[in-house]
Design an enzyme around this catalytic site. Structure first.
Site, mmCIF file in Angstrom:
data_model
loop_
_atom_site.group_PDB
_atom_site.id
_atom_site.type_symbol
_atom_site.label_atom_id
_atom_site.label_comp_id
_atom_site.label_asym_id
_atom_site.label_seq_id
_atom_site.Cartn_x
_atom_site.Cartn_y
_atom_site.Cartn_z
ATOM 1 N N GLU A 67 -11.924 5.789 -13.459
ATOM 2 C CA GLU A 67 -11.418 4.501 -13.757
ATOM 3 C C GLU A 67 -12.275 3.538 -13.293
ATOM 4 O OE1 GLU A 67 -7.279 4.120 -11.825
ATOM 5 O OE2 GLU A 67 -6.957 6.336 -12.585
ATOM 6 N N HIS A 86 -12.792 2.186 -8.348
ATOM 7 C CA HIS A 86 -12.523 0.864 -8.749
ATOM 8 C C HIS A 86 -13.399 0.169 -7.511
ATOM 9 C CE1 HIS A 86 -9.193 1.417 -11.440
ATOM 10 N NE2 HIS A 86 -8.751 2.432 -10.706
HETATM 11 O O1 9MR Z 1 -4.148 -0.366 -15.619
HETATM 12 C C1 9MR Z 1 -3.011 0.052 -15.051
HETATM 13 C C2 9MR Z 1 -2.266 -1.031 -15.515
HETATM 14 O O2 9MR Z 1 -2.155 -1.458 -16.733
HETATM 15 C C3 9MR Z 1 -0.854 -0.919 -14.949
HETATM 16 O O3 9MR Z 1 -0.170 -2.125 -14.768
HETATM 17 C C4 9MR Z 1 -0.928 -0.375 -13.531
HETATM 18 C C5 9MR Z 1 0.280 0.088 -12.846
HETATM 19 O O4 9MR Z 1 0.269 0.579 -11.711
HETATM 20 O O5 9MR Z 1 -1.814 1.064 -13.594
HETATM 21 C C6 9MR Z 1 -2.918 0.676 -13.886
HETATM 22 O O6 9MR Z 1 -3.842 1.843 -13.598
HETATM 23 C C7 9MR Z 1 -3.986 2.458 -12.348
HETATM 24 C C8 9MR Z 1 -4.031 4.062 -12.803
HETATM 25 O O7 9MR Z 1 -2.989 4.262 -13.475
HETATM 26 C C9 9MR Z 1 -3.942 4.682 -11.442
HETATM 27 N N1 9MR Z 1 -5.151 4.211 -10.519
HETATM 28 C C10 9MR Z 1 -5.046 2.899 -10.378
HETATM 29 C C11 9MR Z 1 -5.078 2.038 -11.747
HETATM 30 C C12 9MR Z 1 -5.112 0.646 -11.265
HETATM 31 O O8 9MR Z 1 -4.055 0.074 -10.780
#
Ligand code: 9MR
Length: 675
Positions: free
Chosen positions: A276, A248
């Site tokens: 991701e 990210h």
């Molecule tokens: O993209 C995901 C988002 O929809 C959720 O609200 C969030 C909750 O924690 O998680 C996001 O995905 C995460 C991923 O599972 C782990 N790495 C970080 C991502 C971004 O927060």
């Protein structure tokens, strides 16, 4: 092939994806993408596949009703990660009460599109229900964690190529230590090891990954902490196969050391994956730099972006993705595709470096001949069908071995001819008259075992059997059958159900020989021995791939693709219309896991919907057969283009006793070859 009676029509269950490990490619030290000559794809997934990689996206079940979203999803990506649907708060909200509806929706959708799936995530301090956070007793928490891992992994066993077993266990900042969480606080830092060991036992075919963010900069304490853990795991034999770098990024893109970080983790003996990816404002250069770093590291096996359109992103205010909110491709999309060597490339990429790239396309089209070889019954061989051909071209002749089928059972036949136009007039030599003998022998495979200067004929007899012959053209030269195994390996006994042990297939690389077989019950098995020990010593039988029964039925072929680092797996399946067809996968290693190439009914390797019949449609089944190889030795090398496949087909109106069906042999010739 299955020796017993079959039903005429069957419904294939939903195609399910096999265990798909990410692939490994040899190091391309240059910054240029690792794409093969002449193969340029115009979508992300197809282009990534050219170098044995995947290009995936996070998917939200709630968006699957949106046509723009699913349109891009199906067109561009060959891997998906459920964005939230496999997390603990989605799958086990109350202790022991598992819910998989949304995750199933994503996995089933992906499989029907021929996409593979990353599992995300089993053990994470976030999106964790309060009932887990409240546990204070170590034995209880260990039991709960192990049960969660095992139950979720079992649900998708064989259908997840990589699992994020533990997510984000390390702390931000300068400590390089694990962060506080119920898992660390109650179980100690050993919870990570425990989780990986449990995961390996639950689905041995899945790649097990540790996934985290802010581990992209090599010098960060957090990166170093994760690196030490992975190094320690590898040193002590704790099962770990990959490290996921979430990536990210801010608008500046990856840190300058990103490729170094990828390489350094890979050098520990794990794959790395970008899991991701999203970049604030999506600058094309930042995407290009990220993708290039992966392309330059052999063990960087795939990239996943964290959503499709900007409006789908968890950071939607930063427009960090490859498609705008209307689903249009952004400049970052072009940069990504170009960097992988896709059609948007202005210039051909440098292909001087050692390439692993698949020269195979990701979809196939064929023309079929008419029926070329029919059975030749005689007074003592009341044969209804000629089936399961194996073929080599040697000394100016095609040498074909095949099963003969009749209501009374199976045996083998041999014929040779110099040209396909002569095939139907060739003499049929019934091998039951040789030392191979009478009784059940079927589904032959022929190759020259160069180390022993002997031809081998491998076939099924109930066991996996073989005969040898110094001269392929002498039908009387074959030795009496010998078995490869003393009895059916336990793992096959445990999984075969009501199926049959069929279609043995041997292929060797420079060190080992592998024996593949099917069970008409959704499993492809693989045993191995060394090149020196062959034909003895086949052991370590494992499930090399699995799917639902009809989606992975039988008649597998495994080949080395000439001039590449790639192996091709074909498996015969039964389609939803009851007809036979072939699905295909690739791997960079015979003992590796298999990634879909053209593996769905919509995009098959060979099926009635991608085969034209200029001479007339004489079959709707494209069934058990074999490729025309580039050589004849135990490496089973096939050309990379202008493929030809000898197969069995039959009159679409024929029915009744399976063993009495009028199978004939025809030849497919690839028509969409790019070289
Ligand atoms: O993209 C995901 C988002 O929809 C959720 O609200 C969030 C909750 O924690 O998680 C996001 O995905 C995460 C991923 O599972 C782990 N790495 C970080 C991502 C971004 O927060």
């Amino acid at each position: 092939m299955n020796p017993l009676k079959r039903l005429g029509r069957r419904r294939a269950s939903v195609l399910a994806l096999l265990a798909l490990g990410a692939l490994v490619t040899p190091g391309a030290a240059t910054a240029a993408p690792d794409a093969p000559d002449g193969v340029r794809a115009s979508t992300l997934g197809a282009q990534a596949a050219q170098s044995g990689r995947y290009f995936g996206t996070a998917v939200a079940a709630g968006r699957l009703g949106d046509g723009t979203y699913t349109g891009i999803l199906g067109r561009e990506f060959n891997s998906v990660t459920p964005e939230n649907e496999m997390k603990w708060d989605a799958t086990e909200r109350s202790r022991g009460q598992f819910t998989f509806g949304a995750a199933d929706q994503i996995v089933n959708g992906a499989t029907s599109r021929g996409q593979r799936v990353r599992g995300h995530t089993l053990v994470w301090h976030s999106q964790l229900p309060d009932w887990v956070k409240g546990i204070r007793d170590a034995n209880t928490l260990r039991g709960v964690m192990n049960n969660h891992i095992t139950t979720v992994m079992n649900r998708y066993k064989g259908r997840i190529h990589s699992w994020d077993v533990v997510n984000e266990a390390f702390a931000d900042g300068g400590s390089g230590q694990m962060r506080g969480s119920v898992f660390r606080d109650v179980l100690g830092t050993g919870f990570v090891e425990q989780a990986f060991r449990t995961a390996r036992a639950a689905d041995p075919a899945a790649k097990l990954c540790y996934n985290d963010y802010n581990i992209e900069n090599w010098n960060d304490a957090k990166t170093q902490g994760v690196y030490r853990m992975v190094r320690d795991f590898k040193a002590r034999g704790v099962p770990i196969d990959c490290v996921g770098l979430q990536s990210h990024f801010g608008a500046g893109g990856p840190p300058g050391s990103f490729q170094t970080t990828l390489s350094n983790f890979a050098a520990l003996g794990v794959d790395v994956q970008i899991t991701e990816l999203d970049i604030a404002q999506a600058p094309p250069n930042a995407y290009a730099n990220t993708v290039r770093s992966c392309m330059n590291v052999a063990r960087c096996t795939g990239i996943t972006v964290w959503g499709i359109r900007d409006s789908d992103s968890w950071r939607s205010g930063e427009n960090p993705l490859l498609f705008d909110r209307n689903g249009n491709k952004k400049p970052a999309y072009q940069a990504t595709l170009t960097t992988m060597g896709g059609t948007a490339a202005a210039q051909r990429p440098d292909t001087r470096s050692a390439r692993s790239a698949a020269a195979l396309p990701s979809s196939f089209r064929w023309n079929s001949s008419g029926s070329l070889i029919s059975p030749k019954p005689d007074a003592t061989h009341r044969i209804a069908g000629i089936k399961d051909p194996s073929v080599v071209y040697h000394n100016g002749k095609y040498h074909v071995f095949a099963s003969t089928a009749s209501s009374s059972g199976y045996n083998l036949v041999y014929l040779n001819f110099s040209d396909w136009s002569q095939a139907n007039s060739a003499t049929h030599h019934y091998l039951d008259r040789t030392a191979i003998g009478t009784g059940y022998r079927a589904a032959p495979q022929v190759f020259y075992y160069a180390p022993q200067r002997l031809w081998y004929l491998v076939y099924q007899t109930g066991n996996a059997s073989y005969s040898t012959n110094p001269d392929i053209s002498n039908p009387n030269g074959w030795s009496a059958p010998r078995n490869f195994y003393s009895s059916m390996p336990d793992i096959i006994k445990q999984n075969i159900g009501n199926g049959f042990w069929v279609d043995m297939w041997v292929i060797c690389d420079s060190a080992n020989c592998y024996l593949f077989s099917s069970d008409d019950n959704g499993h492809l098995y693989r045993s191995q021995t060394t090149v020196g020990q062959f034909p003895n010593g086949f052991t370590n039988t494992v499930i090399a791939a699995q799917d639902s029964k009809y989606a992975m039925f039988e008649a597998s072929n495994v080949y080395k693709v000439q001039g590449s680092n790639q192996y091709l797996l074909l498996v015969e399946a039964i389609a939803s219309d009851g007809r036979r067809y072939f699905r295909s996968w690739t791997s960079n290693s015979l003992a590796g896991s298999w990634s879909p190439l053209a593996a769905s009914e919509g995009n098959p390797f060979a099926k009635s919907n991608n085969v034209a019949f200029p001479a007339g449609t004489w079959t709707r089944d494209i069934s058990h057969g074999e490729m025309i190889r580039a050589g004849n030795d135990q490496t089973l090398t096939i050309p990379a283009c202008k493929l030809q496949y000898l197969y069995q087909g039959k009159d679409p109106n024929a029915g009744g006793d399976y063993n009495s069906l009028p199978w004939r042999l025809g030849l497919l010739t690839q028509t969409n070859s790019t070289c």
